[in-house]
Write an enzyme that holds these catalytic residues in place. Structure first.
Site, PDB file in Angstrom:
ATOM      1  N   GLY A 175     -14.531  -8.252  41.502  1.00  0.00           N
ATOM      2  CA  GLY A 175     -13.717  -8.364  40.305  1.00  0.00           C
ATOM      3  C   GLY A 175     -13.804  -7.070  39.520  1.00  0.00           C
ATOM      4  O   GLY A 175     -14.051  -6.002  40.079  1.00  0.00           O
ATOM      5  N   ILE A 177     -16.066  -6.026  37.334  1.00  0.00           N
ATOM      6  CA  ILE A 177     -17.395  -5.402  37.349  1.00  0.00           C
ATOM      7  C   ILE A 177     -17.683  -4.821  38.725  1.00  0.00           C
ATOM      8  O   ILE A 177     -18.176  -3.696  38.856  1.00  0.00           O
ATOM      9  CB  ILE A 177     -18.476  -6.421  36.947  1.00  0.00           C
ATOM     10  CG1 ILE A 177     -18.264  -6.900  35.510  1.00  0.00           C
ATOM     11  CG2 ILE A 177     -19.875  -5.803  37.083  1.00  0.00           C
ATOM     12  CD1 ILE A 177     -19.213  -8.000  35.082  1.00  0.00           C
ATOM     13  N   ARG A 197     -12.885 -13.351  47.115  1.00  0.00           N
ATOM     14  CA  ARG A 197     -11.966 -14.450  47.426  1.00  0.00           C
ATOM     15  C   ARG A 197     -10.589 -13.915  47.793  1.00  0.00           C
ATOM     16  O   ARG A 197      -9.921 -14.449  48.670  1.00  0.00           O
ATOM     17  CB  ARG A 197     -11.846 -15.391  46.230  1.00  0.00           C
ATOM     18  CG  ARG A 197     -13.055 -16.272  45.996  1.00  0.00           C
ATOM     19  CD  ARG A 197     -12.867 -17.127  44.771  1.00  0.00           C
ATOM     20  NE  ARG A 197     -12.670 -16.313  43.570  1.00  0.00           N
ATOM     21  CZ  ARG A 197     -12.395 -16.812  42.377  1.00  0.00           C
ATOM     22  NH1 ARG A 197     -12.262 -18.111  42.207  1.00  0.00           N
ATOM     23  NH2 ARG A 197     -12.247 -16.008  41.332  1.00  0.00           N
ATOM     24  N   SER A 258     -25.432 -11.109  38.676  1.00  0.00           N
ATOM     25  CA  SER A 258     -24.468 -12.167  38.353  1.00  0.00           C
ATOM     26  C   SER A 258     -25.144 -13.301  37.600  1.00  0.00           C
ATOM     27  O   SER A 258     -25.255 -13.262  36.370  1.00  0.00           O
ATOM     28  CB  SER A 258     -23.771 -12.655  39.619  1.00  0.00           C
ATOM     29  OG  SER A 258     -24.712 -13.090  40.592  1.00  0.00           O
ATOM     30  N   ARG A 259     -25.639 -14.296  38.310  1.00  0.00           N
ATOM     31  CA  ARG A 259     -26.379 -15.406  37.728  1.00  0.00           C
ATOM     32  C   ARG A 259     -27.506 -15.773  38.687  1.00  0.00           C
ATOM     33  O   ARG A 259     -27.360 -15.680  39.912  1.00  0.00           O
ATOM     34  CB  ARG A 259     -25.481 -16.637  37.510  1.00  0.00           C
ATOM     35  CG  ARG A 259     -24.498 -16.514  36.352  1.00  0.00           C
ATOM     36  CD  ARG A 259     -25.202 -16.477  35.002  1.00  0.00           C
ATOM     37  NE  ARG A 259     -24.278 -16.524  33.885  1.00  0.00           N
ATOM     38  CZ  ARG A 259     -23.733 -15.474  33.312  1.00  0.00           C
ATOM     39  NH1 ARG A 259     -24.013 -14.262  33.790  1.00  0.00           N
ATOM     40  NH2 ARG A 259     -22.905 -15.602  32.286  1.00  0.00           N
ATOM     41  N   GLU A 288     -34.718 -18.588  33.119  1.00  0.00           N
ATOM     42  CA  GLU A 288     -34.959 -17.317  32.444  1.00  0.00           C
ATOM     43  C   GLU A 288     -35.684 -17.578  31.130  1.00  0.00           C
ATOM     44  O   GLU A 288     -35.135 -18.297  30.290  1.00  0.00           O
ATOM     45  CB  GLU A 288     -33.645 -16.573  32.178  1.00  0.00           C
ATOM     46  CG  GLU A 288     -32.968 -16.096  33.437  1.00  0.00           C
ATOM     47  CD  GLU A 288     -31.634 -15.414  33.188  1.00  0.00           C
ATOM     48  OE1 GLU A 288     -31.078 -14.839  34.148  1.00  0.00           O
ATOM     49  OE2 GLU A 288     -31.124 -15.474  32.045  1.00  0.00           O
ATOM     50  N   HIS A 307     -32.163  -9.969  32.029  1.00  0.00           N
ATOM     51  CA  HIS A 307     -30.740 -10.267  31.819  1.00  0.00           C
ATOM     52  C   HIS A 307     -30.128  -9.332  30.776  1.00  0.00           C
ATOM     53  O   HIS A 307     -29.615  -9.762  29.738  1.00  0.00           O
ATOM     54  CB  HIS A 307     -30.559 -11.734  31.393  1.00  0.00           C
ATOM     55  CG  HIS A 307     -29.196 -12.277  31.745  1.00  0.00           C
ATOM     56  ND1 HIS A 307     -28.980 -13.594  32.071  1.00  0.00           N
ATOM     57  CD2 HIS A 307     -27.973 -11.677  31.814  1.00  0.00           C
ATOM     58  CE1 HIS A 307     -27.690 -13.785  32.329  1.00  0.00           C
ATOM     59  NE2 HIS A 307     -27.065 -12.636  32.178  1.00  0.00           N
ATOM     60  N   ILE A 308     -30.177  -8.044  31.073  1.00  0.00           N
ATOM     61  CA  ILE A 308     -29.739  -7.022  30.127  1.00  0.00           C
ATOM     62  C   ILE A 308     -28.434  -6.353  30.560  1.00  0.00           C
ATOM     63  O   ILE A 308     -28.123  -5.246  30.112  1.00  0.00           O
ATOM     64  CB  ILE A 308     -30.832  -5.951  29.930  1.00  0.00           C
ATOM     65  CG1 ILE A 308     -31.235  -5.320  31.276  1.00  0.00           C
ATOM     66  CG2 ILE A 308     -32.049  -6.543  29.239  1.00  0.00           C
ATOM     67  CD1 ILE A 308     -32.174  -4.129  31.154  1.00  0.00           C
ATOM     68  N   GLY A 309     -27.658  -7.042  31.392  1.00  0.00           N
ATOM     69  CA  GLY A 309     -26.447  -6.434  31.952  1.00  0.00           C
ATOM     70  C   GLY A 309     -25.561  -5.736  30.945  1.00  0.00           C
ATOM     71  O   GLY A 309     -25.186  -4.581  31.126  1.00  0.00           O
TER      72      GLY A 309
END
Length: 343
Positions: A175, A177, A197, A258-259, A288, A307-309
């Site tokens: 996508g 990112i 996809r 991502s997650r 987390e 989680h500092i994206g």
């Protein structure tokens, strides 16, 4: 006398302007989880802020007035009880792109719209993905530990890392990112594979030199670095499990921005322990933070960040601005693109 009268008029005008502003519910201010105080001015331009504790202490005063909830990284929690107590709620604005923390079916059943802030943090998140890949390949955390350790008397000149330049990067989830990562990887002359996809346009592939893999297995088998950049959905839950890890090269590194639940963490621990893959660099986990006795915390071939994206001041301010502008548009009946619908 004129000066006093003028000040009184200005105060009255400000009061009337405040009365015209819609009310927005936020969780709380400051601290580790609250809405940052330095961004409050962005909200106050358009809304009167009501914090959750204030609302809970005087529901009669605010329940009819609140039209907007602004979520700052999943806070406050949206449940049926809260929705029932806000009969005039029109929109829930959620910071960030992901909405897996929201029950969209429940919210839509109340006729409430949900907005998010996609793309605002693309560059910051892509930067973190590259930073994790570079840090892992070049042994940066361990190198820093060695260089700073009081026990270090000499450097091992035969201790080496991995090349990024001309290595193969597999991006799962191309996508906005993922594409931003590909643009950065091109500068390192990396060979870029991607699985998505939908295949991107030929001119977009050509611009970054990316090759499409319709079969994810092909990407896993060829990549030196595998970067996960997918949304968390039922289809992507544990997308990378034992089978997928076994397909990867034993010299490969897995990077997840991502997650956490996109990766089967038990399978990852096993693969890292048995050197089925070389390393992992993770900005996300589940939960987390991880329990303090989790094996990932002590593995030398693992890099973890909290989680500092998109955690830069510039990006977070843009997110706050987008959050507010989307909510304003909904209140005023203007069309916006950042509407999230229930599946």
């Amino acid at each position: 006398m004129l000066a006093v009268a003028s000040r009184a008029v200005r105060r009255l005008r400000r009061t009337l302007e405040m009365d015209e502003l819609a009310y927005a519910l936020l969780s709380h201010t400051g601290g580790s989880f609250g809405f940052p105080e330095k961004y409050e001015f962005i909200v106050k331009r358009h809304f009167q802020i009501v914090y959750l504790e204030e609302f809970l202490n005087d529901k009669d005063a605010y329940s009819q007035k609140i039209q907007v909830i602004l979520l700052w990284w999943h806070m406050p929690k949206i449940d049926r009880e809260l929705l029932e107590s806000l009969p005039n709620l029109k929109v829930i604005g959620s910071s960030g792109a992901g909405v897996d923390h929201l029950d969209l079916q429940l919210i839509s059943s109340y006729g409430i719209k949900v907005t998010n802030t996609p793309h605002v943090g693309d560059d910051a998140t892509a930067d973190v993905g590259m930073a994790l890949m570079l840090s892992s390949a070049k042994n940066i955390p361990e190198g820093n530990r060695i260089a700073c350790s009081p026990e270090t008397s000499h450097f091992d000149l035969n201790w080496v890392g991995d090349d990024i330049t001309e290595a193969t990067l597999g991006i799962i989830g191309m996508g906005s990112i993922g594409y931003s990562i590909a643009l950065r990887a091109k500068a390192f002359r990396m060979n870029i594979l991607y699985h998505n996809r939908q295949r991107r346009k030929p001119e977009e592939e050509l611009a970054v030199g990316a090759l499409y893999c319709s079969n994810m297995a092909d990407l896993l088998q060829q990549s030196d670095f595998v970067m996960l950049v997918v949304n968390l959905t039922p289809e992507t839950h544990k997308l990378i499990g034992k089978h997928e890890l076994q397909l990867m090269k034993p010299t490969a590194t897995l990077i997840n921005i991502s997650r956490g639940p996109v990766v089967d963490q038990d399978a990852l621990v096993e693969a890292l322990t048995n050197r089925r893959i070389k390393a992992a660099a993770l900005d996300v986990t589940y939960p987390e933070p991880l329990p303090r006795n989790h094996p990932l915390l002590t593995m030398k071939n693992v890099i973890l960040t909290p989680h500092i994206g998109n955690a830069t001041d510039k990006t977070r301010q843009k997110i706050a601005e987008k959050l507010v502008s989307n909510a304003c548009a909904i209140i005023k009946g203007f069309p916006i693109t950042d509407i999230v619908t229930a599946p």
